[in-house]
Design a protein around this motif. Sequence first.
Motif, mmCIF file in Angstrom:
data_model
loop_
_atom_site.group_PDB
_atom_site.id
_atom_site.type_symbol
_atom_site.label_atom_id
_atom_site.label_comp_id
_atom_site.label_asym_id
_atom_site.label_seq_id
_atom_site.Cartn_x
_atom_site.Cartn_y
_atom_site.Cartn_z
ATOM 1 N N SER A 83 2.870 -0.848 -2.485
ATOM 2 C CA SER A 83 1.409 -0.762 -2.545
ATOM 3 C C SER A 83 0.762 -2.081 -2.149
ATOM 4 O O SER A 83 -0.225 -2.102 -1.407
ATOM 5 C CB SER A 83 0.963 -0.372 -3.959
ATOM 6 N N LEU A 84 1.333 -3.190 -2.641
ATOM 7 C CA LEU A 84 0.787 -4.505 -2.301
ATOM 8 C C LEU A 84 0.853 -4.754 -0.801
ATOM 9 O O LEU A 84 -0.136 -5.179 -0.178
ATOM 10 C CB LEU A 84 1.546 -5.585 -3.062
ATOM 11 N N LEU A 85 2.000 -4.478 -0.201
ATOM 12 C CA LEU A 85 2.144 -4.677 1.243
ATOM 13 C C LEU A 85 1.223 -3.746 2.020
ATOM 14 O O LEU A 85 0.595 -4.161 3.016
ATOM 15 C CB LEU A 85 3.598 -4.445 1.651
ATOM 16 N N ALA A 86 1.107 -2.492 1.576
ATOM 17 C CA ALA A 86 0.253 -1.532 2.278
ATOM 18 C C ALA A 86 -1.213 -1.945 2.214
ATOM 19 O O ALA A 86 -1.940 -1.820 3.209
ATOM 20 C CB ALA A 86 0.434 -0.143 1.670
ATOM 21 N N ILE A 87 -1.659 -2.440 1.066
ATOM 22 C CA ILE A 87 -3.059 -2.849 0.928
ATOM 23 C C ILE A 87 -3.355 -4.053 1.816
ATOM 24 O O ILE A 87 -4.386 -4.113 2.497
ATOM 25 C CB ILE A 87 -3.375 -3.148 -0.546
ATOM 26 N N VAL A 88 -2.443 -5.043 1.810
ATOM 27 C CA VAL A 88 -2.650 -6.229 2.645
ATOM 28 C C VAL A 88 -2.697 -5.839 4.121
ATOM 29 O O VAL A 88 -3.612 -6.236 4.864
ATOM 30 C CB VAL A 88 -1.538 -7.262 2.390
ATOM 31 N N LEU A 89 -1.722 -5.054 4.562
ATOM 32 C CA LEU A 89 -1.713 -4.620 5.960
ATOM 33 C C LEU A 89 -2.912 -3.738 6.268
ATOM 34 O O LEU A 89 -3.503 -3.837 7.360
ATOM 35 C CB LEU A 89 -0.417 -3.851 6.257
ATOM 36 N N GLY A 90 -3.293 -2.879 5.331
ATOM 37 C CA GLY A 90 -4.436 -2.002 5.554
ATOM 38 C C GLY A 90 -5.726 -2.767 5.776
ATOM 39 O O GLY A 90 -6.521 -2.431 6.662
ATOM 40 N N VAL A 91 -5.951 -3.814 4.968
ATOM 41 C CA VAL A 91 -7.167 -4.612 5.112
ATOM 42 C C VAL A 91 -7.150 -5.384 6.432
ATOM 43 O O VAL A 91 -8.134 -5.398 7.182
ATOM 44 C CB VAL A 91 -7.326 -5.568 3.921
ATOM 45 N N VAL A 92 -6.008 -6.019 6.743
ATOM 46 C CA VAL A 92 -5.916 -6.825 7.967
ATOM 47 C C VAL A 92 -6.054 -5.949 9.209
ATOM 48 O O VAL A 92 -6.871 -6.224 10.110
ATOM 49 C CB VAL A 92 -4.586 -7.599 7.993
ATOM 50 N N ILE A 93 -5.277 -4.875 9.277
ATOM 51 C CA ILE A 93 -5.310 -3.999 10.447
ATOM 52 C C ILE A 93 -6.622 -3.228 10.507
ATOM 53 O O ILE A 93 -7.174 -2.979 11.587
ATOM 54 C CB ILE A 93 -4.118 -3.030 10.428
ATOM 55 N N GLY A 94 -7.164 -2.869 9.337
ATOM 56 C CA GLY A 94 -8.429 -2.144 9.322
ATOM 57 C C GLY A 94 -9.570 -2.944 9.908
ATOM 58 O O GLY A 94 -10.363 -2.424 10.713
ATOM 59 N N PHE A 95 -9.644 -4.228 9.557
ATOM 60 C CA PHE A 95 -10.687 -5.067 10.146
ATOM 61 C C PHE A 95 -10.357 -5.418 11.595
ATOM 62 O O PHE A 95 -11.270 -5.686 12.382
ATOM 63 C CB PHE A 95 -10.893 -6.325 9.314
ATOM 64 N N GLY A 96 -9.062 -5.406 11.928
ATOM 65 C CA GLY A 96 -8.715 -5.564 13.340
ATOM 66 C C GLY A 96 -9.216 -4.402 14.179
ATOM 67 O O GLY A 96 -9.587 -4.578 15.340
#
Length: 302
Positions: A83-96
């Motif tokens: 969950s931690l990895l998914a949230i971090v990647l989700g925020v970074v890629i989402g704003f990308g």
Amino acid sequence: MTRQNESTVLFDALGPKGRQRSLIASVVSGVVIVGLLAWAAAGLASNNFFEASRWINPLDALVVETTWIPAILDTLLAFALGSLLAIVLGVVIGFGRISRFLPTRAASTVYVQFFRSLPLVLLIWISFTIDGYFGFTADTLGWSGDARRLTFLVLGLGIYNGAILAEILRAGVAALPPGQAMAGYAVGLSHGQVQRLIVLPQVLRNMLPAVLAQLVILLKDTSLGYVITYPELLHSANIIGRDYGNSFLQALVIAALIYFVLAYALSKVVVYAERRLRKKTAAPKAAAQIEAGVTSGQSVGI
């Protein structure tokens, strides 16, 4: 709008014949469901499924202490790290995905479209086996077998669900009224400041229920660690069933019930978070007035 009017917006209220048909359909459906459950219970009973002797071994105190409890803890550990990895990647890629920089936006789009199209079990299996081709083994990296399996299970869960969460974030930003960002630009904020100070807090608050719902799915997806023999619940149930051959189905049922309890508890967190967010939401009328004033270029007195 009254509750009675709300119930008839999309369809007309049922008349006497409609209510009668609805009642008959409900009764017939109930009888069919009860019949199917009775048939399944009779089939299980004929195979001695409910015999106490078949439940004693999977529920033995030593089995619970040495197998079930560690399996629950390993499942929750994989869930937390994934969950931690998914949230971090989700925020970074989402704003990308909404970046003004074309290469960043294109790379983020490729990431989302590619990884969310892959079966999660395939992603976990590939990430687990590809290290052998580059010589990264438990001996060279100093990993234990379970730590290695946990690493690649978390990678698979995080990469896949990160793509899903990134798309949720992008959709949340797209759904935000444009007047919110325009108000920030009107007071002299840069694009980054608008995204960080205005857009992100509102989007995170609005998409939190959807994120938590996706995390419930991630919790259940930890069972895919079975394919790489990570000692989560399903794998542990298989070991118990193998050790006690006449209790294999009982062990799987116990694992299913544990998954249900964990997912149900997490779903209650989702409901609680949604209620808290509703209470903290600003008054819609005032927000609409401010947005209308900013959009039209007029000042709005409050």
